[in-house]
Scaffold this active site. Structure first.
Site, PDB file in Angstrom:
ATOM      1  N   ARG A  33     -59.351 -24.848  17.753  1.00  9.87           N
ATOM      2  CA  ARG A  33     -58.870 -26.241  17.851  1.00  9.87           C
ATOM      3  C   ARG A  33     -59.487 -27.098  16.763  1.00  9.87           C
ATOM      4  NH1 ARG A  33     -60.996 -27.649  23.308  1.00  9.87           N
ATOM      5  NH2 ARG A  33     -60.343 -29.754  22.778  1.00  9.87           N
ATOM      6  N   HIS A  36     -72.821 -33.929  33.848  1.00 10.36           N
ATOM      7  CA  HIS A  36     -72.454 -33.652  32.457  1.00 10.36           C
ATOM      8  C   HIS A  36     -72.183 -34.959  31.737  1.00 10.36           C
ATOM      9  CE1 HIS A  36     -70.759 -31.529  29.046  1.00 10.36           C
ATOM     10  NE2 HIS A  36     -69.851 -32.481  29.009  1.00 10.36           N
ATOM     11  N   LYS A  93     -66.954 -25.050  31.840  1.00  7.90           N
ATOM     12  CA  LYS A  93     -68.378 -24.722  31.668  1.00  7.90           C
ATOM     13  C   LYS A  93     -69.195 -25.117  32.898  1.00  7.90           C
ATOM     14  CE  LYS A  93     -67.778 -26.453  27.549  1.00  7.90           C
ATOM     15  NZ  LYS A  93     -67.587 -26.818  26.173  1.00  7.90           N
ATOM     16  N   ASP A 111     -63.365 -20.384  25.932  1.00  2.00           N
ATOM     17  CA  ASP A 111     -63.544 -21.765  25.459  1.00  2.00           C
ATOM     18  C   ASP A 111     -64.191 -21.780  24.077  1.00  2.00           C
ATOM     19  OD1 ASP A 111     -63.681 -24.722  25.793  1.00  2.00           O
ATOM     20  OD2 ASP A 111     -65.819 -24.300  25.658  1.00  2.00           O
ATOM     21  N   SER A 146     -61.940 -27.662  28.980  1.00  6.63           N
ATOM     22  CA  SER A 146     -63.083 -27.093  28.273  1.00  6.63           C
ATOM     23  C   SER A 146     -64.392 -27.514  28.962  1.00  6.63           C
ATOM     24  CB  SER A 146     -63.029 -27.578  26.819  1.00  6.63           C
ATOM     25  OG  SER A 146     -64.237 -27.363  26.161  1.00  6.63           O
TER      26      SER A 146
HETATM   27  N1  URA Z   1     -66.656 -31.066  24.464  1.00  4.64           N
HETATM   28  C1  URA Z   1     -66.298 -29.879  24.992  1.00  4.64           C
HETATM   29  O1  URA Z   1     -67.113 -29.206  25.618  1.00  4.64           O
HETATM   30  N2  URA Z   1     -65.027 -29.461  24.821  1.00  4.64           N
HETATM   31  C2  URA Z   1     -64.097 -30.155  24.137  1.00  4.64           C
HETATM   32  O2  URA Z   1     -62.973 -29.723  24.033  1.00  4.64           O
HETATM   33  C3  URA Z   1     -64.493 -31.383  23.578  1.00  4.64           C
HETATM   34  C4  URA Z   1     -65.778 -31.822  23.765  1.00  4.64           C
END
Ligand code: URA
Length: 433
Positions: free
Chosen positions: A168, A82, A187, A161, A183
């Site tokens: 947020r 990632h 994923k 999320d 977050s």
């Molecule tokens: N990228 C994400 O996937 N989540 C966040 O909170 C910030 C950046």
């Protein structure tokens, strides 16, 4: 349990239990907890933080808020990679064929781009016919047969999320290390990774501008991964300037082909070998990153990596002739050289401004519904440390019908030129595991 009590608890700096965190995430996902209470709680987290246990429970609760992908039918250790987002970051397009060519199974879920950063799916779709719209069964079959497949993100992955990120974004609570780390990691875990390599960008074009905060984010994610029994390694890499030379979908595919051919830009090539060798070690294909790097370099030298790229493209319906004939990729109708306004040495390139310039040409999306132009983008000729003469091209714009006049000025403003010689920036700042 009452949400108001949990908000007060965190406001006063106390620790949550696992059950309390599950209550919050379940309640928020199913609508029992309203946005105003979740906003107050997010702000309490922003100021009072979470400890390592809370971060791991929070991540797990987000994973279980929706579907999870079961990759157990794929043999071997599935390592996901990632990147925290950058400009001109073509690494997935290169790493998928490269590491799978040495036997590391790559089962990757990718997304589309938004704003100044590009998305892997858009780049893949620059290859005519390529589809990420494949079923779970087909995805698993392809990885078992070819060692590589990429599919689009399923809608119901980590719904908590998605909802929380939206909240947020409008409540000033995005920039919280426990929230960002959970977050991102949720994923990766929901997508079935056994082990994870994180490329945490740092610098002007990155989400985290300062090395200290990038390191803090990297350490937080590695701890969450390891606490949830996924071997996790984070590389902190430079995003003070775009990676490689190309920004734009078809242009980045071309750069990926060059890199798999051993003729890629030095920074992009080095980052791919670094990330790829950590992936190979976590997958158990090599005992050390040095050994892994040799295997990867050999795959490039012998053409195995490029053959694997062709197989990957073909298997997902794409036109693999673009590998030997990149002119078959979408091509823009005009090229415009953008001249330097002075002589000297390139001292800074605002990567986010270059990304936004590419977006304005049509290479990226201003909003989720924007339609992108796969052919257009920006080709850099000068990077930090390079000498430049007044009037010499800094970049070439690849343009179809967008109005490029403002982009020319924007690109010129994104480059800083100094009279003093400037060293090239460091590419890899740290490795955390
Ligand atoms: N990228 C994400 O996937 N989540 C966040 O909170 C910030 C950046």
């Amino acid at each position: 349990m009452r949400m108001v009590d949990l908000i007060q608890k965190k406001r006063d700096g106390k620790l949550h239990t696992k059950e309390e965190i599950q209550f919050i995430i379940e309640g928020y996902t199913n609508g029992d907890i309203p946005d105003y209470q979740m906003s107050a709680w997010s702000m309490a987290i922003f100021f009072k933080d979470m400890n390592d246990d809370e971060r791991a429970w929070f991540t797990e609760a987000i994973v279980h808020s929706g579907d999870t992908i079961d990759l157990s039918a794929i043999e071997g250790i599935k390592v996901d990679k990632h990147s925290t987002g950058g400009v001109g970051d073509t690494t997935t397009l290169i790493l998928a064929p490269l590491v799978s060519s040495i036997g590391v199974p790559v089962a990757k879920m990718s997304g589309r781009g938004l704003g100044h950063t590009g998305g892997t799916i858009d780049k893949l779709e620059a290859m005519k016919g390529f589809s990420v719209d494949i079923s779970n069964d087909e995805f698993i079959r392809l990885v078992n047969t070819n060692k590589v497949a990429v599919m689009g993100q399923t809608d119901n992955l980590t719904p908590a999320d998605k909802k929380l990120y939206g909240l947020r974004d409008v409540t000033g609570t995005v920039n919280s290390i426990p929230m960002i780390a959970s977050s991102i990691m949720s994923k990766k875990l929901a997508a079935g990774a056994d082990a994870i390599v994180l490329d945490v960008k740092t610098g002007a074009g990155a989400f985290m501008k300062e090395l200290d905060e990038s390191r803090e984010l990297a350490e937080a994610m590695v701890k969450i991964g390891n606490n949830l029994e996924r071997n996790t390694t984070a590389i902190i890499s430079d995003m003070n300037q775009p990676l490689g030379f190309m920004i734009g979908n078809a242009l980045e595919v071309k750069e990926a082909i060059d890199t798999l051919n051993g003729r890629g830009p030095a920074d992009l090539t080095e980052l791919c070998y670094t990330l790829g060798s950590h992936m190979a070690v976590l997958a158990g294909k090599a005992n050390s990153t040095e050994e892994a790097r040799e295997l990867l370099q050999e795959a490039v030298k012998t053409g195995k990596a490029l053959e694997q790229f062709k197989l990957f493209i073909r298997s997902q319906g794409g036109d693999d002739t673009i590998v030997d004939s990149p002119e078959n990729l979408p091509t823009a109708t005009k090229t415009i050289a953008v001249p330097s306004l002075s002589s000297g040495y390139i001292s800074a390139i605002m990567a986010d401004e270059i990304g936004t310039s590419a977006m304005l040409l049509g290479a990226g999306r201003a909003t989720k519904d924007s339609v992108i132009d796969l052919a257009v983008g920006i080709e850099l000729h000068k990077k930090i440390g390079d000498a430049v003469e007044e009037g010499e091209a800094l970049v070439t714009l690849h343009v179809n019908d967008a109005d490029y006049e403002t982009v020319v000025e924007k690109v010129q403003a994104a480059y800083s030129i100094s009279k003093e010689e400037i060293p090239s920036p460091q590419l890899i700042y740290d490795v955390i595991s």
